[in-house]
Design a protein around this motif. Structure first.
Motif, PDB file in Angstrom:
ATOM      1  N   VAL A 224     -28.815 -12.729   3.247  1.00  0.00           N
ATOM      2  CA  VAL A 224     -27.761 -12.128   2.425  1.00  0.00           C
ATOM      3  C   VAL A 224     -27.972 -10.613   2.393  1.00  0.00           C
ATOM      4  CG1 VAL A 224     -26.684 -12.056   0.156  1.00  0.00           C
ATOM      5  CG2 VAL A 224     -27.531 -14.229   1.067  1.00  0.00           C
TER       6      VAL A 224
ATOM      7  N   GLU B  35     -28.355  -1.519  10.676  1.00  0.00           N
ATOM      8  CA  GLU B  35     -27.045  -2.122  10.438  1.00  0.00           C
ATOM      9  C   GLU B  35     -25.925  -1.124  10.743  1.00  0.00           C
ATOM     10  OE1 GLU B  35     -28.194  -5.485   7.064  1.00  0.00           O
ATOM     11  OE2 GLU B  35     -27.875  -3.428   6.390  1.00  0.00           O
TER      12      GLU B  35
ATOM     13  N   LEU C 240     -24.158  -6.860   5.562  1.00  0.00           N
ATOM     14  CA  LEU C 240     -23.397  -7.266   6.742  1.00  0.00           C
ATOM     15  C   LEU C 240     -22.899  -8.706   6.651  1.00  0.00           C
ATOM     16  CD1 LEU C 240     -23.820  -4.605   8.020  1.00  0.00           C
ATOM     17  CD2 LEU C 240     -24.809  -5.704  10.033  1.00  0.00           C
ATOM     18  N   LEU C 241     -23.374  -9.453   5.657  1.00  0.00           N
ATOM     19  CA  LEU C 241     -22.864 -10.816   5.482  1.00  0.00           C
ATOM     20  C   LEU C 241     -21.509 -10.715   4.776  1.00  0.00           C
ATOM     21  CD1 LEU C 241     -23.680 -13.804   5.961  1.00  0.00           C
ATOM     22  CD2 LEU C 241     -24.192 -13.893   3.541  1.00  0.00           C
ATOM     23  N   THR C 242     -20.528 -10.253   5.531  1.00  0.00           N
ATOM     24  CA  THR C 242     -19.213  -9.995   4.958  1.00  0.00           C
ATOM     25  C   THR C 242     -18.174 -10.071   6.062  1.00  0.00           C
ATOM     26  OG1 THR C 242     -18.061  -8.517   3.424  1.00  0.00           O
ATOM     27  CG2 THR C 242     -19.184  -7.489   5.262  1.00  0.00           C
ATOM     28  N   ASP C 243     -16.904 -10.059   5.666  1.00  0.00           N
ATOM     29  CA  ASP C 243     -15.837 -10.038   6.661  1.00  0.00           C
ATOM     30  C   ASP C 243     -15.659  -8.621   7.194  1.00  0.00           C
ATOM     31  OD1 ASP C 243     -14.866 -12.808   6.495  1.00  0.00           O
ATOM     32  OD2 ASP C 243     -14.302 -12.276   4.441  1.00  0.00           O
TER      33      ASP C 243
END
Lengths: 543, 543
Positions: free
Chosen positions: A23, A86, A26-29
């Motif tokens: 988590v 990232e 970058l754990l995103t749309d």
């Protein structure tokens, strides 16, 4: 009845990272980043926005939901930082974006974002915000997908667990056994955590037990039983008495003698013949390893003609040596019938051999259990003390997703509304106040939302209220290392959840045709929504 | 048609750790450890056991499944090591166990475990082993729960993705949009990976794109649209031409002029009135940020009276500057109708303004899509080019779990069978050979299992066969750092999966009443199973 804010300020420095190291920001749309760039290009990225996180419909054809996942959201935002690695990756995904944007992304730490949330474990209802997130629009958008991902499944499985508790009743032990069928390893770990929050007693999942302090349970599988060929495989046959006397006996012989005595006993003679020697060897071995906690899976061959007699022989041998067996587990067949027959068998043993309490031996049932099957067992009558529930609990098989959304309700102090051809999808605009109103019997009667400046709502028959403003904790993430209050423990949240469920009027909670709980907006807010709607809809709509 | 083993030996030293750091030997059911102790106490822990991993029923009322999750199993076993910290925790959970046992646990590295598996991405059927695991019984049991947890969801969501591809057709773009609704963060990441494996083209999930090299897609949400009040908010209005000429124009004026021209155009006059200025400002801003990849969500206010006209104005202004817009996304309403009307609008623009190719602008549809809704769209007729699929794909809403099991089939060279009152749950004993037999049209006709020593099965109409023995890779984990062959990339597995699906006879693959694919055992193995069954069943059964 205004309660004190449960959590208080939580400052970034002391908050641990999300439980799952995957988590990260970058754990995103992707669209959260492309929008951030478009906001940045338009010079709008710091516009102050207010978003509500809420759901539109209770799951499982029920009329309540339990809010889960808040602690992980707090951990996420308190540690929000996009690393250089990232950023490097994002540059490859959005190669046309300007350098200044990536510098801005690097600088985001959410210290200017405020999160207001009701406490985790509360009973909640559709449309009423669980969380309100205020801050620079670009930064807050970056929180949307992770927050939804952390809240949706957590709330869903907590609710599912609570529903299983309601149907099983308070006296039963509920064990979560779902790891192998969960949706990914983290699905399994989250399932254990939130099942416990929703009222389960223990899990089989060792990692979850370790992470969250959940009691862990487990004994043996069918493979263990069939891995044995017979008693000849047991080489070390000695068991020392539990009384500290150093009395040591040939446990295998004790077990064999007991099996013969049971076969010949007055109540049980003729009910079974030769039992499986493979199973008897497995039970004996397991008892030698765990004489204090012997619980046997009895359905590898035949429950009543092999498993239960073999179990009783081993349990009686343990009893001779001063140990008390725990019980049996049924994992197939007609659980109502088998549990009743097994109970009769136990009572016969108690009677024939005078072993006090043997009749109360624990019976655990597993095998694709869910709300419906437990309800059916209740109606048939059964003797099960504990339910081991896996697949249907952890995957929320009856409804595999909760539809929490994250909607813009205000920007730069201007209220915003999201229209839709589907009326249930129209959002409730404005920064709001929320109240839960209680009648004189002590049950909550209605949740009401008002505009921010409106007075506390007054209604007939309402004797007290709970204000979200007093309830919602403000999690201001300001990056200071000290002076934070502790997040409540999982055990505390679980206790709160159970108390809240108890406080609900029973007709909202029943499985069949539950009464919908009322959620409303004040007359003033209602009029304002209507005004905005007319204003925003293209010409020709709503006239 | 015996194929070469796809993977070859994979040795521990070079294999990366599991993608999710939470996947450790403690991510298992407690009973694997309690059984390990009982085996150890009985001196049986090193008995050589053979386990099969298989499922009993295809998901989604279909007649095929795709095997996913193997790479993660290999990563797990190749790095298997219980740390001192973990041992310390296990001692607190099992306080009565002897020290020697924990020393044994510390020493397990699975170097004496052999894993045979068919390649990831193959089309597979019930009862036929996907993996065979051989090794010391206590160590192999410790792999059961993690392997099931890694294979069950992976295979389920890969199969679900393949089913969505079959109904959407090869020409459509399929985008996975499910992160926010997935069962936990890892559920979201796994969903993206295995959806791609099953034939999807891209994901919205940035973390998954980064981890696995999946193409990432995304543009903007409704919140972006409603965050704008009007064109006055756009301060930097200039856009430079794409042709390198440094021609720079007031893009906002261009857009406004185009909107008027569209309103007055011969084909479209009267079809819409005043469009949403908030939406127009959002589209314009987004186009200024991404002039090369402008794709607009057009349903925030009204698709045909605001979203599509606003999009066309911005797209035509971009066209003036040498940029080609991508298209629109529909996220609500009657997708068949709206996509057809939008296509007509695009064609009218192409005709009225002579912009070649405008009619072919991309139309993406989203909003709770699944197999059924795509099938319904196909029947109604639609103009959608790309589907964005979330909830129903990633949570496998139609069936949220696959029931893979892990059964003992042999120990110390003795075949073992697991009986059950439910005949479908009886396991197939023995270390087996498996074959897929092909008819002259090239389709596979039947999967057959035989005993290990039987000859290759011969049947009428079979012209070729695939032997699992040639196919199953042996993953011997021997802890050497070099000489390992690479695991295939996700992209290679995806290609293999698509090829295998193409090779199946279409009637096995259709949505409605698919023909079951035949799975069989040789006559000799059948007789042997019956013999074992009679032998193991308690007296009175099966006679």
């Amino acid at each position: 009845m205004a309660e004190a804010a449960a959590n208080g300020d939580v400052r970034g420095g002391g908050v641990p990272r999300p439980t799952n190291p995957m988590v990260t920001p970058l754990l995103t749309d992707l669209y959260q980043f492309t929008m951030a760039y478009a906001y940045w290009k338009a010079g709008k990225h710091l516009d102050r926005a207010v978003f509500d996180l809420y759901f539109r419909k209770n799951p499982f054809a029920g009329e309540f939901t339990i809010f889960g996942g808040l602690e992980e959201c707090i951990r996420f935002i308190a540690n929000f930082k996009i690393t250089e690695e990232e950023i490097k990756f994002l540059r490859t995904v959005m190669p046309t974006c300007e350098d200044g944007f990536f510098e801005y992304l690097s600088s985001i730490d959410c210290s200017d974002v405020e999160v207001y949330a009701i406490p985790e474990g509360y009973v909640v209802f559709p449309k009423v915000p669980l969380m309100r997130i205020e801050g620079p629009v670009a930064a807050v958008q970056l929180l949307e997908t992770p927050f939804l991902s952390l809240v949706n499944y957590a709330s869903l499985v907590t609710t599912n667990a609570a529903r299983h508790r309601l149907v099983a009743g308070k006296s039963k032990n509920l064990l979560e056994f779902g790891l192998r069928r969960a949706q990914g390893p983290d699905g399994g770990i989250s399932a254990s955590r939130y099942s416990y929050m929703g009222g389960f007693d223990a899990t089989s999942n060792v990692a979850a037990g370790r992470l969250f302090g959940i009691p862990i349970r487990g004994t043996h599988s069918h493979a263990f039983v069939s891995s044995f060929m017979g008693l000849h495989e047991i080489t070390d046959k000695g068991l020392t008495s539990s009384d500290g006397s150093n009395k040591r006996e040939d446990f295998v012989s004790l077990v064999q003698n007991w099996l013969i005595r049971i076969q010949d006993s007055s109540s049980l003679r003729g009910t079974f013949g030769e039992t499986s020697q493979s199973e008897l060897a497995a039970f004996t071995s397991y008892a030698l390893a765990f004489p204090n906690s012997f619980l046997a899976l009895v359905d590898t061959y035949d429950v009543m003609r092999s498993g239960v007699p073999n179990f009783c022989a081993v349990a009686l041998a343990l009893n001779d040596m001063g140990y008390k067996a725990v019980g049996i587990r049924l994992d197939s067949g007609d659980l109502a019938y088998l549990s009743v027959e097994t109970r009769k068998f136990f009572h016969a043993i108690e009677k024939d051999f005078g072993v006090v309490g043997f009749g109360k031996m624990n019976i655990t049932a597993s095998n694709d259990l869910n709300e419906e099957t437990i309800d059916a067992l209740n109606k048939q009558g059964h003797e099960v003390d504990a339910f081991g529930i896996g697949t249907y609990l952890v995957t929320c098989y009856a409804q595999a997703a909760l539809g929490c959304v994250f909607k813009l309700v205000e920007i730069n102090k201007q209220p915003r509304i999201k229209l839709s051809e589907d009326v249930t999808k129209v959002s409730i605009p404005c920064k709001k106040k929320c109240y839960r109103l209680y009648g004189k019997e002590g049950y909550p009667l209605v949740d009401i939302m008002t505009g921010e400046d409106e007075p506390t709502p007054k209604m007939d028959q309402i004797v007290t209220y709970l204000s979200w403003a007093s309830l919602m904790s403000k999690f201001a993430v300001i990056g200071e290392a000290d002076s934070r209050e502790e997040l409540p423990s999982l055990h505390e949240i679980r206790t709160r959840c159970i108390q809240h469920l108890d406080r609900m009027r029973p007709d909202h909670m029943r499985r069949l045709n539950p009464t919908p709980y009322k959620v409303s907006v004040s007359a003033k807010l209602y009029d304002f929504i209507h005004f905005l709607w007319l204003n925003e809809a293209p010409v020709g709509e709503l006239q």
